[in-house]
Scaffold this motif. Sequence first.
Motif, PDB file in Angstrom:
ATOM      1  N   LEU A 260       0.871  -1.274   0.071  1.00 13.34           N
ATOM      2  CA  LEU A 260      -0.043   0.280  -0.130  1.00 13.34           C
ATOM      3  C   LEU A 260       1.023   1.123   0.095  1.00 13.34           C
ATOM      4  O   LEU A 260       0.408   2.361  -0.486  1.00 13.34           O
ATOM      5  CB  LEU A 260      -1.010   0.163   1.463  1.00 13.34           C
ATOM      6  CG  LEU A 260      -2.412  -0.739   0.925  1.00 13.34           C
ATOM      7  CD1 LEU A 260      -3.082  -0.741   2.351  1.00 13.34           C
ATOM      8  CD2 LEU A 260      -3.047  -0.139  -0.133  1.00 13.34           C
ATOM      9  N   ASP A 261       2.105   1.158   0.405  1.00 14.02           N
ATOM     10  CA  ASP A 261       3.039   2.310   0.377  1.00 14.02           C
ATOM     11  C   ASP A 261       3.312   2.798  -1.132  1.00 14.02           C
ATOM     12  O   ASP A 261       3.674   3.988  -1.239  1.00 14.02           O
ATOM     13  CB  ASP A 261       4.503   2.091   1.178  1.00 14.02           C
ATOM     14  CG  ASP A 261       4.919   0.787   0.994  1.00 14.02           C
ATOM     15  OD1 ASP A 261       4.212  -0.062   0.150  1.00 14.02           O
ATOM     16  OD2 ASP A 261       6.062   0.544   1.112  1.00 14.02           O
ATOM     17  N   TRP A 264      -0.775   4.170  -1.636  1.00  9.52           N
ATOM     18  CA  TRP A 264      -1.548   5.041  -0.765  1.00  9.52           C
ATOM     19  C   TRP A 264      -2.474   5.933  -1.385  1.00  9.52           C
ATOM     20  O   TRP A 264      -3.701   6.256  -0.634  1.00  9.52           O
ATOM     21  CB  TRP A 264      -0.766   5.698   0.240  1.00  9.52           C
ATOM     22  CG  TRP A 264       0.320   6.689  -0.663  1.00  9.52           C
ATOM     23  CD1 TRP A 264       1.356   6.417  -1.195  1.00  9.52           C
ATOM     24  CD2 TRP A 264       0.104   8.154  -0.808  1.00  9.52           C
ATOM     25  NE1 TRP A 264       1.845   7.377  -1.690  1.00  9.52           N
ATOM     26  CE2 TRP A 264       1.118   8.492  -1.574  1.00  9.52           C
ATOM     27  CE3 TRP A 264      -0.941   8.848  -0.407  1.00  9.52           C
ATOM     28  CZ2 TRP A 264       1.149   9.868  -1.827  1.00  9.52           C
ATOM     29  CZ3 TRP A 264      -0.864  10.360  -0.488  1.00  9.52           C
ATOM     30  CH2 TRP A 264       0.042  10.806  -1.605  1.00  9.52           C
ATOM     31  N   VAL A 267      -6.092   5.040  -1.604  1.00  8.49           N
ATOM     32  CA  VAL A 267      -7.019   4.804  -0.819  1.00  8.49           C
ATOM     33  C   VAL A 267      -7.151   6.195  -0.024  1.00  8.49           C
ATOM     34  O   VAL A 267      -8.490   6.402   0.141  1.00  8.49           O
ATOM     35  CB  VAL A 267      -6.223   4.081   0.381  1.00  8.49           C
ATOM     36  CG1 VAL A 267      -6.920   3.935   1.571  1.00  8.49           C
ATOM     37  CG2 VAL A 267      -5.667   2.586  -0.143  1.00  8.49           C
ATOM     38  N   VAL A 268      -6.080   6.938  -0.050  1.00  7.47           N
ATOM     39  CA  VAL A 268      -6.342   8.281   0.720  1.00  7.47           C
ATOM     40  C   VAL A 268      -7.097   9.209  -0.134  1.00  7.47           C
ATOM     41  O   VAL A 268      -7.980   9.670   0.760  1.00  7.47           O
ATOM     42  CB  VAL A 268      -4.855   9.153   0.922  1.00  7.47           C
ATOM     43  CG1 VAL A 268      -5.009  10.221   1.627  1.00  7.47           C
ATOM     44  CG2 VAL A 268      -4.092   7.987   1.699  1.00  7.47           C
TER      45      VAL A 268
ATOM     46  N   VAL B 150     -12.242   1.839   4.314  1.00  6.11           N
ATOM     47  CA  VAL B 150     -11.257   2.938   4.166  1.00  6.11           C
ATOM     48  C   VAL B 150     -10.423   2.717   5.426  1.00  6.11           C
ATOM     49  O   VAL B 150      -9.219   3.075   5.237  1.00  6.11           O
ATOM     50  CB  VAL B 150     -11.894   4.313   3.762  1.00  6.11           C
ATOM     51  CG1 VAL B 150     -10.692   5.280   3.842  1.00  6.11           C
ATOM     52  CG2 VAL B 150     -12.587   4.438   2.883  1.00  6.11           C
ATOM     53  N   LEU B 153      -7.971  -0.184   5.240  1.00  2.27           N
ATOM     54  CA  LEU B 153      -6.818   0.074   4.420  1.00  2.27           C
ATOM     55  C   LEU B 153      -5.954   0.920   5.015  1.00  2.27           C
ATOM     56  O   LEU B 153      -4.626   0.877   4.902  1.00  2.27           O
ATOM     57  CB  LEU B 153      -7.376   0.670   3.048  1.00  2.27           C
ATOM     58  CG  LEU B 153      -8.207  -0.550   2.095  1.00  2.27           C
ATOM     59  CD1 LEU B 153      -8.678   0.140   1.028  1.00  2.27           C
ATOM     60  CD2 LEU B 153      -7.129  -1.591   1.760  1.00  2.27           C
ATOM     61  N   LEU B 154      -6.174   2.067   5.720  1.00  5.90           N
ATOM     62  CA  LEU B 154      -5.442   3.067   6.230  1.00  5.90           C
ATOM     63  C   LEU B 154      -4.642   2.244   7.439  1.00  5.90           C
ATOM     64  O   LEU B 154      -3.097   2.612   7.552  1.00  5.90           O
ATOM     65  CB  LEU B 154      -6.228   4.123   6.815  1.00  5.90           C
ATOM     66  CG  LEU B 154      -6.674   5.142   5.724  1.00  5.90           C
ATOM     67  CD1 LEU B 154      -7.521   6.110   6.151  1.00  5.90           C
ATOM     68  CD2 LEU B 154      -5.757   5.938   4.818  1.00  5.90           C
ATOM     69  N   LEU B 156      -4.065  -0.840   7.647  1.00 10.32           N
ATOM     70  CA  LEU B 156      -2.888  -1.684   6.943  1.00 10.32           C
ATOM     71  C   LEU B 156      -1.676  -0.915   6.446  1.00 10.32           C
ATOM     72  O   LEU B 156      -0.449  -1.190   6.449  1.00 10.32           O
ATOM     73  CB  LEU B 156      -3.671  -2.312   5.785  1.00 10.32           C
ATOM     74  CG  LEU B 156      -3.023  -3.572   5.306  1.00 10.32           C
ATOM     75  CD1 LEU B 156      -2.825  -4.757   6.249  1.00 10.32           C
ATOM     76  CD2 LEU B 156      -3.899  -4.073   4.139  1.00 10.32           C
ATOM     77  N   LEU B 157      -2.116   0.487   5.706  1.00  6.99           N
ATOM     78  CA  LEU B 157      -1.054   1.161   5.407  1.00  6.99           C
ATOM     79  C   LEU B 157      -0.148   1.834   6.429  1.00  6.99           C
ATOM     80  O   LEU B 157       1.142   1.599   6.452  1.00  6.99           O
ATOM     81  CB  LEU B 157      -1.643   2.483   4.614  1.00  6.99           C
ATOM     82  CG  LEU B 157      -0.894   3.482   3.984  1.00  6.99           C
ATOM     83  CD1 LEU B 157      -0.171   2.704   2.693  1.00  6.99           C
ATOM     84  CD2 LEU B 157      -1.743   4.717   3.620  1.00  6.99           C
ATOM     85  N   SER B 161       2.554  -1.381   6.503  1.00  9.08           N
ATOM     86  CA  SER B 161       3.397  -1.081   5.205  1.00  9.08           C
ATOM     87  C   SER B 161       4.528  -0.062   5.846  1.00  9.08           C
ATOM     88  O   SER B 161       5.758  -0.378   5.543  1.00  9.08           O
ATOM     89  CB  SER B 161       2.581  -0.088   4.346  1.00  9.08           C
ATOM     90  OG  SER B 161       2.041  -1.080   3.563  1.00  9.08           O
ATOM     91  N   TYR B 162       4.115   0.972   6.766  1.00 12.25           N
ATOM     92  CA  TYR B 162       5.142   1.924   7.229  1.00 12.25           C
ATOM     93  C   TYR B 162       5.864   1.270   8.473  1.00 12.25           C
ATOM     94  O   TYR B 162       6.887   1.110   8.564  1.00 12.25           O
ATOM     95  CB  TYR B 162       4.300   3.210   7.381  1.00 12.25           C
ATOM     96  CG  TYR B 162       4.132   3.998   6.328  1.00 12.25           C
ATOM     97  CD1 TYR B 162       5.307   4.199   5.329  1.00 12.25           C
ATOM     98  CD2 TYR B 162       3.074   4.550   6.022  1.00 12.25           C
ATOM     99  CE1 TYR B 162       5.107   4.861   4.117  1.00 12.25           C
ATOM    100  CE2 TYR B 162       2.699   5.022   4.665  1.00 12.25           C
ATOM    101  CZ  TYR B 162       3.742   4.988   3.787  1.00 12.25           C
ATOM    102  OH  TYR B 162       3.358   5.965   2.538  1.00 12.25           O
TER     103      TYR B 162
END
Lengths: 298, 344
Positions: A260-261, A264, A267-268, B150, B153-154, B156-157, B161-162
């Motif tokens: 997702l990075d 992103w 999504v955002v 939403v 997914l955030l 998860l992000l 991911s980070y």
Amino acid sequence: MAMNTESRRVLRKLVKNPTAMLGIFLLIFFILVAIFAPVLAPPEPGKDPFKMLPAKTAEGKMIWSSNPIAPDRAHPFGVIGKYDVWYGVIWGTRSAFRIGLIVSIISSLIGIVVGSISAYFGGWIDEILMRITDMFMAIPFLVAAMIMTTILGKGLDKVTIALIIFGWMQVARLIRGNILQAKEEQYVLAAKALGIRDYSIIVKHLLPNTIFPVIVQISMRMGSLVITAASLSFLGVGAEIGYADWGTLLNYARNYMLQLDKSWFAVVYPGIAMVLFVLAWNLVGDALRDIFDPKMRA
Amino acid sequence: MLAFIIRRLLILPIILFGVTLIIFMMIWMLGPERLIGTYVKSPEALKSEKSVERLIQKYGLDRPAPEMYFKWLGNVLKGDFGYSNVGRQGVLQSILELIPYTFELALYALIPVVFVGIWLGVIAGAHQDKLLDHGIRIFAIVGWSLPDYVFGLLVLLIFYSYLKWFPPGFLSDASMKVLRDGPWKHYTHFVTIDAILNWRFDILWDAILHLVSPLLTLSYLWWAYILRITRSSMLEVMRKDYVRTARAKGLSEKVVINKHVKRNALIPVATVSGGMIMQLFAGTVIVETIFARPGLGRFTATSAVTLDYFSVIGAALFFSLILIVTNLLVDISYALIDPRIRLS
């Protein structure tokens, strides 16, 4: 005349409430985006603007690789699954309004008809209609909508049908409860004593006095209906592939779920659009509820 | 009380019958060609039969709808929901296998909802129109406007991911290997509880790490919702005469809130809890899909996308059953709390 002073009172209260004004401001913003969509994101001439075409590079070449492209000058919101996120977000606003308005208006009308017949006539008519309502409510909304779209096939029109079929029950119950209360009021008994027909008692006397909570409900539901419609697209049983719709964009982001990075923005940006859209309706609905709720008037 | 329960139990079969009728009407809309799948138990059987017409006739798919309905209902009552392509076995077996995963997720999600939601709601109600109240209200209304997918997914992000804190999935590969090859005994099929009973705290920790993001995603919406309801019902109760009396007696604010306001303010929270439990179950469709966890929710979503009709329908029947039973339990317990309900 009574309606007139009522609506003036409503307007005055709305203007005084800062969160309601924020909601109204956001709504106007979205309406403007929907109206000026062809200017903000010009579609290809002569093509259906809701069918997204593969994005083009700054030089005007088609993009064929489906790798996500981070936001740049040509694509302010980036590119996901070959589609321009900016275009999808802008035209998705129109899709959101369309599905939200059609579903909430038609399903509310069905609810009003069922609820008022049920409450006004009572007895076995009430019993039957309410049991049918219970049956429809016994299937979880999202799951019911999923079966419907699985069976009907993909497309926003099918999503609309599914949401209408499983979306009228709350309004029916609400209006039934309100009318049951209002039925015993003197003005209704007086109208009955005067021999006025059932139909005009319902339409002229009962509905105007019970409709305001339904208006609140409609505005609160606009947001959640758009969310549900988009969640069907997100799961892959909603709008067709490449349809300009917020949920569809998120569905593309899902394909890059574990990186997702790199995606992103898909999504955002649609996410922000959805949150603000729903927030706008919720704020307006919240304010309307405070205004119409007699307990809050004191 | 007994009469109330009996009346509710009598309505139950009628509602269940109605649900099967609605679902059957949807099946019926599929038409005979797509319907064959319900009656054919394995892909091999479909290949061995040469003509589709013969199958349609063999299974009576050209019969009138009522006849088909009762035949289908009979099969369902016998536990025959058809063959699931997604589960690669009968629909019922697939569902039964997946239930513990989904129950574990949904039941754990209740804990933060009840504690955080009610706790914040009481605080907001007790400090009406102060800064804290405004802050909590903004959290509630934004939370309520943020769709779970939403948010998921955030999460998860950010967290995967980070930050690389909470991975998606059910368990790490190493733990899955232990579950598959042993030494591992399935006591409850809830992996967290089994891990404790098996004395494998490494697996418990692994399971918890995988649970954090899905639980957060599944429940935050309901923190916001319960919070709003608790707050407004607190405000309503605080205006009651008996609260004024309690204050006039010189009781401290803490005692007034805890002893007099909170208890009565929680009745409306109890009413919505049934709907909430059901929504938590329905929410697993999205959450299990996003975080790639096995369960009834993801089974439903995968079946819907791959047009595995009878898996979707079996799952829908099952979700409806959960909903109906939950509503019944909530109604009964609500009648126990509030005697006025029984009489109406």
